[in-house]
Design a protein around this motif. Structure first.
Motif, PDB file in Angstrom:
ATOM      1  N   LEU A 139      24.279  59.107 -16.703  1.00 41.54           N
ATOM      2  CA  LEU A 139      23.364  60.833 -15.971  1.00 41.54           C
ATOM      3  C   LEU A 139      24.869  61.401 -16.509  1.00 41.54           C
ATOM      4  N   ALA A 140      25.190  61.947 -18.096  1.00 36.98           N
ATOM      5  CA  ALA A 140      26.216  63.212 -18.881  1.00 36.98           C
ATOM      6  C   ALA A 140      25.791  64.560 -18.399  1.00 36.98           C
ATOM      7  N   PHE A 141      26.922  65.404 -18.304  1.00 34.37           N
ATOM      8  CA  PHE A 141      26.795  66.190 -18.217  1.00 34.37           C
ATOM      9  C   PHE A 141      28.230  66.646 -19.292  1.00 34.37           C
ATOM     10  N   ASN A 142      27.875  68.516 -19.772  1.00 33.49           N
ATOM     11  CA  ASN A 142      28.670  68.656 -21.063  1.00 33.49           C
ATOM     12  C   ASN A 142      29.754  69.679 -20.542  1.00 33.49           C
ATOM     13  N   ILE A 143      31.394  69.360 -20.666  1.00 32.94           N
ATOM     14  CA  ILE A 143      32.497  69.691 -19.671  1.00 32.94           C
ATOM     15  C   ILE A 143      33.250  70.631 -21.515  1.00 32.94           C
ATOM     16  N   THR A 144      33.914  71.387 -21.353  1.00 37.26           N
ATOM     17  CA  THR A 144      34.138  72.684 -21.909  1.00 37.26           C
ATOM     18  C   THR A 144      35.962  72.003 -21.215  1.00 37.26           C
ATOM     19  N   ALA A 145      36.710  73.040 -22.701  1.00 40.98           N
ATOM     20  CA  ALA A 145      38.262  73.672 -22.408  1.00 40.98           C
ATOM     21  C   ALA A 145      38.653  73.867 -20.867  1.00 40.98           C
ATOM     22  N   HIS A 146      37.369  74.906 -20.826  1.00 51.10           N
ATOM     23  CA  HIS A 146      37.500  75.207 -19.277  1.00 51.10           C
ATOM     24  C   HIS A 146      38.002  74.354 -18.146  1.00 51.10           C
ATOM     25  N   HIS A 147      36.885  73.317 -18.225  1.00 44.85           N
ATOM     26  CA  HIS A 147      37.558  71.924 -17.348  1.00 44.85           C
ATOM     27  C   HIS A 147      38.609  71.800 -16.526  1.00 44.85           C
ATOM     28  N   CYS A 148      38.665  71.720 -17.804  1.00 50.10           N
ATOM     29  CA  CYS A 148      40.312  70.832 -18.308  1.00 50.10           C
ATOM     30  C   CYS A 148      41.610  71.543 -17.752  1.00 50.10           C
ATOM     31  N   GLN A 149      41.771  72.824 -17.275  1.00 45.57           N
ATOM     32  CA  GLN A 149      42.945  73.268 -17.041  1.00 45.57           C
ATOM     33  C   GLN A 149      43.332  73.049 -16.165  1.00 45.57           C
ATOM     34  N   ASN A 150      42.683  72.508 -14.778  1.00 49.22           N
ATOM     35  CA  ASN A 150      43.275  72.338 -13.620  1.00 49.22           C
ATOM     36  C   ASN A 150      41.958  70.731 -13.051  1.00 49.22           C
ATOM     37  N   LEU A 151      42.669  70.040 -11.888  1.00 51.47           N
ATOM     38  CA  LEU A 151      42.146  68.969 -11.143  1.00 51.47           C
ATOM     39  C   LEU A 151      41.002  69.051 -11.014  1.00 51.47           C
ATOM     40  N   GLU A 152      40.116  70.801 -10.799  1.00 49.70           N
ATOM     41  CA  GLU A 152      38.838  70.583  -9.671  1.00 49.70           C
ATOM     42  C   GLU A 152      37.804  69.538 -10.300  1.00 49.70           C
ATOM     43  N   LEU A 153      37.842  68.802 -11.675  1.00 48.98           N
ATOM     44  CA  LEU A 153      36.896  68.452 -11.987  1.00 48.98           C
ATOM     45  C   LEU A 153      36.885  66.792 -11.442  1.00 48.98           C
TER      46      LEU A 153
END
Length: 515
Positions: free
Chosen positions: A349-363
């Protein structure tokens, strides 16, 4: 377009900034024009006063020349010098009469000959000039008297008053002019006054004579600046008004662009209008379902189903893409987890992520909660890195991807080969999959260059031991070509379009019963 602004009911909230932005160029422009107009008027009054002083000095120079000639005659009998006095009147412009003085007593004049009248030196400003309201001969006409004195000798030279009035009235008819001699003054109307001279409210300039004890005051009456602006700067005023309109219109558009998408997206997020659609991913060899890409759709209450290209860029720009993705993962887990048995073990199961997702560890926590909703090890979670916004390598990003891999999350590079950062991502992040962009797939059999690029990507993935997914597969020819070249997974309309979860589950169960 659903991204519309929810307008405030208060007029000030809705239009205050727009009105202020429109007024600012106009107000600044008016201030600049008024400053320039005042400066120009000040320059004009100064030049006018200087010219008046020049002409008055010229009159007084003639009076001084006459006084220099006749002063040595003071003390002689009037009968002997009377003709000499009259000769100076005829020779010197502006001179009205010449009078001889002995011991502060006029005893001989060019008008009457023998004459007796006392002289009061205190009447003369600086002992030199006296501005009189009139004489015995012309009681209603002003006279300017020049005095020259040497011990008991003295000379009084009177100048015609109408010459003064002409200069004050004709040198610049737009400018108010007056001449001050001691405590008295006169303007273009010819009335000598001993009251304080008036203050001219606009661009008043005072220029004293350097040779004689008087000064000229020039200026304008109230309202002259606006009359000057209207006559001299109509085009400039129109320009500033035009700039004000442009400024207001620009701010209005920017405000709509900057605020309306964010407000509407936040409203839609709160209303749970962003829903998951799933597009199956099949194996290249068997064409069996191996997973699915979870895509975001907007179920707008008025516009219906909104395409992602109309709102995803706004979501990324505003940063709302992070909570929107979190909501998408939660909805997907809630819908699919009860049907996990319908999926083969290791289902992707795949989801798209962007640079905003990589600004902290919440992902990391978002992914942990998603995986915990399914039986352990039953599914593989894949995060696809998009390149619409560059993910800058940093301590945080490296820590993020390290923890994601430790959690069992796989990383794929979406649309590989079309962005500027694909190779950089390969070097910086521990990537598991490459997704071939549909533009290369579409050119299979039609464009040799795209074919070479496609083969190079497939070869690169093999050398790096990476899985590879081709998206945008729409024809059997494309499917066969990709399978023959060892592409692991295929995705496209040839196999299935993005579908609602309920349809996806139904199709998944149907496939399970046929295998």
């Amino acid at each position: 377009m659903p991204l519309t602004l929810k307008l405030s009911r208060k007029w000030t909230d809705r239009y205050a900034l727009i009105v202020l932005s429109g007024l600012l160029p106009v107000v600044l422009g008016v201030l600049i024009i008024v400053w320039q107009a005042n400066r120009s008027l000040k320059q004009e009054t100064t030049q006018t006063a200087q010219e008046a002083v020049r002409q008055f000095d010229l009159m007084l120079d003639n009076a001084k020349l006459a006084a220099d000639v006749v002063l040595p005659l003071a003390g002689q009998d009037c009968e002997h010098v009377e003709l000499a006095l009259r000769d100076q009147v005829t020779r010197r412009p502006f001179v009205r009469s010449v009078n001889l003085v002995w011991d502060n007593q006029i005893y001989c004049t060019s008008l009457f000959g023998n004459f007796k009248e006392a002289v009061t030196p205190e009447n003369y400003a600086g002992g030199v000039l006296w501005l009189m309201p009139g004489t015995l001969v012309t009681p209603n006409d002003p006279v300017l008297v020049y005095r020259q004195n040497q011990e008991k000798r003295g000379v009084l030279i009177s100048l015609y008053g109408f010459h003064l009035v002409n200069v004050l009235g004709l040198i610049n008819q737009k400018t108010q002019l007056l001449i001050e001699v001691g405590n008295v003054w006169i303007d273009r109307y010819g009335l000598v006054r001993n009251t304080p001279s008036p203050h001219l409210p606009v661009a008043q300039a005072t220029v004293p004579s350097t040779d004689y004890p008087y000064r000229v005051v020039a200026g304008f009456n109230e309202g002259e600046i606006w009359r000057y602006v209207a006559s001299q700067y109509p085009g400039l005023m129109a320009l500033f008004m035009f700039l004000g309109v442009i400024s207001a219109a620009t701010v209005h558009q920017l405000k709509k662009r900057a605020t309306s998408p964010t407000h509407e997206l936040q409203r839609a997020l709160d209303a749970a209008e962003f829903i998951p659609y799933l597009q199956p991913v099949v194996r290249g060899d068997t064409k069996q379902w191996a997973g699915a890409e979870v895509l975001m759709r907007w179920q707008h209450p008025k516009e219906g189903l909104v395409r992602p290209d109309l709102f995803i860029p706004f979501a990324e720009h505003s940063g709302l893409i992070v909570p929107m993705t979190r909501s998408l993962m939660e909805q997907t887990a809630l819908l699919l987890a009860p049907h996990a048995n319908s999926m083969e073990r290791g289902f992707h199961l795949a989801f798209n992520i962007t640079a905003h997702h990589c600004q902290n560890l919440e992902l990391v926590e978002d992914c942990r909660r998603f995986l915990e909703a399914f039986p352990p090890g039953h599914i593989n979670l894949v995060l696809e890195l998009t390149e619409r916004e560059l993910i800058v390598p940093s301590t945080t990003t490296h820590q993020l991807f390290s923890q994601l891999h430790a959690l069992g999350v796989m990383i794929a590079i979406d649309d590989f080969g079309t962005g500027h950062s694909s190779l950089s991502y390969l070097r910086e992040f521990n990537v598991d999959y490459l997704k071939i962009d549909q533009s290369f797939v579409a050119m299979i059999g039609a464009d040799a260059l795209s074919g070479h690029i496609l083969e190079s990507i497939i070869e690169l993935s093999a050398k790096l031991d990476l899985g590879i997914v081709a998206e945008g597969v729409e024809t059997q020819e494309q499917s066969q070509y990709l399978a023959d070249h060892g592409v692991d997974f295929l995705q496209g309309y040839l196999f299935a379009r993005p579908m609602q979860p309920v349809d996806f589950i139904r199709a998944l169960q149907a496939q399970l019963t046929t295998t």
